[in-house]
Design a protein around this motif. Structure first.
Motif, PDB file in Angstrom:
ATOM      1  N   SER A 165      25.007  20.649 -28.943  1.00 41.54           N
ATOM      2  CA  SER A 165      24.324  21.713 -28.209  1.00 41.54           C
ATOM      3  C   SER A 165      24.063  21.283 -26.759  1.00 41.54           C
ATOM      4  CB  SER A 165      23.028  22.115 -28.919  1.00 41.54           C
ATOM      5  OG  SER A 165      22.253  20.971 -29.195  1.00 41.54           O
ATOM      6  N   GLY A 166      23.837  19.993 -26.540  1.00 39.31           N
ATOM      7  CA  GLY A 166      23.647  19.505 -25.164  1.00 39.31           C
ATOM      8  C   GLY A 166      24.894  19.775 -24.331  1.00 39.31           C
TER       9      GLY A 166
ATOM     10  N   THR B 177      28.515  25.369 -20.198  1.00 40.79           N
ATOM     11  CA  THR B 177      28.388  26.786 -19.866  1.00 40.79           C
ATOM     12  C   THR B 177      27.646  26.965 -18.543  1.00 40.79           C
ATOM     13  OG1 THR B 177      26.468  26.841 -21.334  1.00 40.79           O
ATOM     14  CG2 THR B 177      28.537  27.657 -22.233  1.00 40.79           C
ATOM     15  N   GLY B 178      26.599  26.141 -18.332  1.00 37.93           N
ATOM     16  CA  GLY B 178      25.880  26.211 -17.062  1.00 37.93           C
ATOM     17  C   GLY B 178      26.775  25.791 -15.901  1.00 37.93           C
TER      18      GLY B 178
ATOM     19  N   TRP C  21      26.705  33.376 -17.849  1.00 35.06           N
ATOM     20  CA  TRP C  21      26.861  31.980 -18.266  1.00 35.06           C
ATOM     21  C   TRP C  21      25.502  31.277 -18.332  1.00 35.06           C
ATOM     22  CZ3 TRP C  21      30.902  30.436 -20.725  1.00 35.06           C
ATOM     23  CH2 TRP C  21      32.158  31.012 -20.451  1.00 35.06           C
ATOM     24  N   GLY C  22      24.641  31.585 -17.381  1.00 32.78           N
ATOM     25  CA  GLY C  22      23.298  31.004 -17.417  1.00 32.78           C
ATOM     26  C   GLY C  22      22.576  31.396 -18.698  1.00 32.78           C
ATOM     27  N   PHE C  23      22.768  32.615 -19.112  1.00 33.60           N
ATOM     28  CA  PHE C  23      22.116  33.096 -20.326  1.00 33.60           C
ATOM     29  C   PHE C  23      22.633  32.354 -21.566  1.00 33.60           C
ATOM     30  CE2 PHE C  23      22.035  35.978 -23.982  1.00 33.60           C
ATOM     31  CZ  PHE C  23      20.667  36.160 -24.086  1.00 33.60           C
TER      32      PHE C  23
ATOM     33  N   THR D 238      21.241  29.035 -21.736  1.00 30.67           N
ATOM     34  CA  THR D 238      19.831  29.017 -22.128  1.00 30.67           C
ATOM     35  C   THR D 238      19.655  29.078 -23.640  1.00 30.67           C
ATOM     36  OG1 THR D 238      19.341  30.128 -20.057  1.00 30.67           O
ATOM     37  CG2 THR D 238      17.596  30.124 -21.711  1.00 30.67           C
ATOM     38  N   ILE D 239      20.579  29.767 -24.303  1.00 29.11           N
ATOM     39  CA  ILE D 239      20.490  29.804 -25.770  1.00 29.11           C
ATOM     40  C   ILE D 239      20.547  28.387 -26.334  1.00 29.11           C
ATOM     41  CG2 ILE D 239      21.668  30.555 -27.878  1.00 29.11           C
ATOM     42  CD1 ILE D 239      22.686  32.985 -26.236  1.00 29.11           C
ATOM     43  N   PHE D 240      21.501  27.618 -25.851  1.00 23.72           N
ATOM     44  CA  PHE D 240      21.601  26.235 -26.337  1.00 23.72           C
ATOM     45  C   PHE D 240      20.368  25.429 -25.926  1.00 23.72           C
ATOM     46  CE2 PHE D 240      26.049  27.633 -25.968  1.00 23.72           C
ATOM     47  CZ  PHE D 240      26.383  27.538 -27.317  1.00 23.72           C
TER      48      PHE D 240
END
Ligand SMILES: CC1=C(/C=C/C(C)=C/C=C/C(C)=C/C=O)C(C)(C)CCC1
Ligand SMILES: CC1=C(/C=C/C(C)=C/C=C/C(C)=C/C=O)C(C)(C)CCC1
Ligand SMILES: CC1=C(/C=C/C(C)=C/C=C/C(C)=C/C=O)C(C)(C)CCC1
Ligand SMILES: CC1=C(/C=C/C(C)=C/C=C/C(C)=C/C=O)C(C)(C)CCC1
Ligand SMILES: CC1=C(/C=C/C(C)=C/C=C/C(C)=C/C=O)C(C)(C)CCC1
Ligand code: NA
Ligand code: NA
Ligand code: NA
Ligand code: NA
Ligand code: NA
Ligand code: NA
Ligand code: NA
Ligand code: NA
Ligand code: NA
Ligand code: NA
Lengths: 287, 287, 287, 287, 287
Positions: free
Chosen positions: A158-159, A165-166, A183-185, A188-190
């Motif tokens: 997840s890291g 993605t960021g 992509w920021g969103f 943020t989920i992870f």
């Protein structure tokens, strides 16, 4: 190379467009490069990056020289902190050099030269640091080998997903707000999932620990929660700047300030706290 | 960017204004950048900064190689000195590089290039060094764990407040004397409080120490008192220069001279004295 | 900035003046900067400085790896040698960099760029090295603690006075022969006093030492006497050049040659000899 | 500065003169500087020098980490190898930097900038390496202390004489073939004498050694014989180029190729072989 | 210098020729130099190279600090990994510097300066790394001393042949597809042979190993197979680009991406896996 599509995307911020005039922002450029800086602003960023470099060097000496004060079972935590220091020292040194070669002083302000400044170095580097920082905790709390392995895998996966993605998203910070936000969103989920894993780990597995270590783990939770959250805030700075373009060079200062404070707390202070928890456990274990 | 408001603020120093002409000093620039230097002056500063760099490198080797000569309880003092050396080495190296790229020789004098020189690196770096230097003492004198923690907290808090207020103030050194003096004054309050804490600590807690260590602690008091006071003097140099602008490049030399002497005494000599006190205690303790 | 006052001072050397024409030498410039160099001369100096850098690096590894071969009482001698190596490595590296950025090749000769070369770095650096080198000897010969402290104080005081007076003097090497000679003379007084102290120490205190160490101390005397004397000779080079300006770039070569040979003998060879004396004493002491 | 006197000296090579036209070669310049390089040639040299730098760094780690695997009597051999690595690392790094700043790419070929490339760094550096490499062997073969000292003196003296005479000679490589050949010849005399000493030492003193060490010493002989001979071949490259000027940039490539292969074999491979002989002796001695 | 002979060789790709116009590509230039890069593309490569540098630094600290956790028989594996890290750190740092000095930003794209970028550094450096990486495995699996020596020889010989033939080939990547393919093909023969040797070694010699080590060796096989294959893919990028020249700067990004992923897996991840196998064996052996 895309022309700046902000108005198309949101239908506002005419002043940004006005300021930029007919200038087309080439894809991938970071906000810092299209701003000019007063000496005050330019120096502040130089000082912050230099502080970061110094903090990592100092942390490296600290973690290496105090490694032996923990029982062997906890020493991997010190090694991982030392590794994070090396990696962050290099990256921040790169940021500092990049900052210094990307701008020149014209007697009034600092303007872009034929080189640029980029925050993306940090992201790729987090692929090294984030797995280390998260894994490190597992050596101090009480977990079974099976849980150790399982949590480590989740941390790493997840890291990396949060970071990559960021990383993609930040390339759009000047050229496409929708992609930037999307992509920021996802990232943020992870991020939220990691926080969930960490909280779970800390508050479940600190039970067996001696009193001072138990308390320290609580502090660590807050240090992580707050300092990690500074990274997405830094990510969002270009968005804020598009609402308030008069923010000017201070937008750049804000971002590097957030990054530096986050780096010092999430790496150095965190590592020192974990070391002190490890020492408390070592004392308890009669080491 | 502000135009220079000195006359407005104090109503004197027409000669400064005359010299600067219509030139507007951009906010945040340090005095060093608006001066020109003879080879003598320019080289003196280069030599002083290089001396500082060398002293820190040498101190690092010294503190690491002599660490084992103190009993374990005193070894954190050596580690902290080593850490301070690393941090100060990096910062002084940065100052030296900055100095060399900020000026070019035109056959007569050294003039500003498209880069600048900044003292602010030092301030942010003190946020690392001052807490270390003050805490270090606590490992050598006789204090209870409770007093240790309480004093450390006060040291760190007042040290950081002293530094950050001074850091803000120095940004006004060329553009606003009132703000410059105000922040300097606030900083001085914390400075005086630190001196009070240090004096109290030294003269109360050295009682139990063996004779040579007892005496060394007295010397340390004077080393701190004098060398620390050089920092505010360096801070005040731009004020002096505005009264005597004919001071010219010598103002820059004076400031870097004060900083270098202060750095060598407050970090290297201080660390050597503390190490020798620690060794005296170790001998007494049969180590 | 002074115009060159040599003719006023001595009433000779019209050819210097002729060569320099109406050029006014700014105060503080070293001789090296007003000369041009053939590739041969320029490279010779680069090679010499690089040799010096290499010798110090090599010495550092040597002194650290052989430290344990002396009894603990003699180990501070190795530590001091290592410290001197670090300090001299940094300074010579700086000299080399300065040399390379101060001149550019125009296809025929090397001419000054917008940077300069300075020997003064060396002087300030000697403030670290000379006290270390002299003190070092006291750990190997047979002296009482009281004599140790007394001699050390004298060494440090007269060493620093010798250096700082010479440092002032060298700033006049192109602009005022009288001041240049006066400060050089004062410096020499301290130098002679140091030689007296050293000779006294060596020839009185080597009595108790085992045979090989006794002999080595004799060699050390000659190494010091000869190598240290190269420094004042280097100091005098600009004077010689004013008598024989056709010496040209070779004057620069001569000075850097003298400095390099002096550095290697007074620091590396001296340290190796002292280490071998210490090892002989350690063997005798059954270590 | 001399004009090129080759035709006067040998009465041939009109094509060299033609190519150089009226250009006068300033004294001391190395051949590399008057050539232009295709990207292929330029990169080859960069790669070779970088390979050398990497080999020395790698050797350093190897010799330090394997030191403890030999009995104490053989450990000085590892220390000397480590020292040679440090020294050669620095020099090759300098060569690489010099190479990169001395030429610029114009879209077709690499041409000289306002800096130059020089091989002379290597020679002065050999004054450190050659004595170390030769002395190193004495710690592994079977020699009496008296023979040890005698051979070492001969090694050092003839080594330095070989190097310094060659160093003088290489300054003439473009401006005077007779002087170039004369000094090269004198240097060769010392070289042959060293080979004689080495052969004598190896084939007489390996007798007592265990089988594998005995064999390794034989290999070492060939490694020395061949790799050392590459240095004089590199020395002769400018002569070859004058016969075949159409060799062009390949002459430079050849020289740096010879130097790099020689450096890797005479320092790294040689050191590894000696270490393995020392380990064989240590096993035999029950270590 | 050759003009680009692709059409002659293959009779297609008129668009390449069109794009290049009358520009003659000088022999030896790498593809990266004839492309221009958007900020996104340019920064991606900078980030990747910096990630590589960080990964090697981090690996170095890891392998050195964990060396003692394996039994002595396995420690050479850690030493070899550390050596590979040093070597790869230097080379990647060189690549990064080369990348940064070879291009300048013109406000829109990054264009070639008077310096160039070269991949060839990597190849020569592999001459150090490939022998180390392959030999390293032999310390962990179960082989007789005779098989150890025999396999090592084969590894080193075929490794070097694979590298040097590929090195020659890559010089033709822009100027002669036939030569490029021929040398690439020869290199591949050695590559396949190495894979055969490795597979044989792993699947035959892991039999005696404890369960976890046995499994890890299986993973190692896949890591090698996949990561090593990325190198020839990177080699082939210029061929792909000639078919799809509109690939543009992304061709450069792809190549550096392949190299970086390959470097991290074939050196760091591989070393970590081997270390963990060695630790499993050490535990089994009661260490
Ligand atoms: C949520 C989020 C992000 C989170 C980043 C974090 C949480 C980074 C932590 C980095 C650390 C701890 C580094 C240590 O070396 C990104 C990627 C900025 C993208 C935007 C959304
Ligand atoms: C009173 C005062 C100051 C005091 C600074 C001091 C006392 C700094 C000490 C620094 C040390 C000891 C650094 C060691 O690394 C400032 C901030 C210049 C601002 C002006 C007023
Ligand atoms: C007499 C004399 C001098 C003596 C210098 C000496 C003796 C320097 C020794 C330096 C050493 C030993 C450095 C080691 O690192 C000066 C200052 C040149 C000035 C002119 C007169
Ligand atoms: C015979 C000869 C030479 C021999 C050089 C040698 C043999 C150098 C060896 C260097 C080594 C071993 C260096 C290791 O670091 C010179 C000086 C080129 C000059 C021409 C004649
Ligand atoms: C097959 C093949 C190649 C293979 C390269 C390999 C397999 C390199 C491995 C490098 C490693 C493992 C480096 C570690 O540091 C080349 C030479 C690109 C040329 C084209 C054909
Ligand atoms: Na700049
Ligand atoms: Na970071
Ligand atoms: Na400059
Ligand atoms: Na400071
Ligand atoms: Na230059
Ligand atoms: Na010196
Ligand atoms: Na160049
Ligand atoms: Na060499
Ligand atoms: Na650039
Ligand atoms: Na590679």
């Amino acid at each position: 190379m895309l022309s700046i599509d902000l108005p198309a995307a949101f239908g506002f911020m005419p002043n940004v467009v006005a300021q930029l005039g007919t200038f087309e922002i080439p894809q991938g450029l970071n906000l810092e490069n299209i701003l000019v800086y007063s000496p005050l602003q330019h120096d502040l960023i130089s000082h912050l990056l230099t502080l970061g470099v110094g903090a990592m060097a100092v942390g490296f000496v600290y973690f290496l020289t105090t490694k032996r004060q923990s029982a062997p079972a906890y020493q991997p935590s010190s090694v991982l902190s030392a590794i994070v220091m090396v990696s962050a020292f290099l990256i921040l040194f790169r940021q500092l050099q990049g900052w210094q070669s990307a701008f020149a002083f014209d007697g009034e302000v600092w303007r872009l030269t034929d080189s640029t400044f980029s925050n993306g170095y940090r992201y790729l580097n987090w692929s090294i640091d984030v797995p280390c920082l998260l894994t490190q905790m597992l050596f101090v709390v009480n977990v079974t080998p099976a849980k150790f392995r399982k949590t480590r895998t989740r941390f790493v996966a997840s890291g990396l997903l949060m970071i990559y993605t960021g990383y993609i998203g930040q390339y759009f910070e000047l050229t496409s707000i929708p992609w930037f936000m999307l992509w920021g969103f996802i990232s943020t989920i992870f991020y939220v999932y990691i926080l969930y894993l960490v909280g779970n780990l800390i508050f479940r597995s600190r039970e067996g620990l001696p009193r001072p270590a138990y308390n320290t783990m609580g502090t660590i939770w807050w240090v992580i929660l707050i300092s990690w959250t500074l990274y997405p805030l830094a990510y969002l700075v270009p968005l804020g700047w598009q609402f308030f373009p008069e923010w000017g060079g201070w937008a750049g200062v804000t971002r590097q300030f957030l990054f530096t404070v986050a780096d010092i707390f999430s790496k150095v202070i965190y590592g020192v706290l974990l070391t002190s928890a490890a020492q408390a456990c070592s004392v308890e274990a009669g080491y």
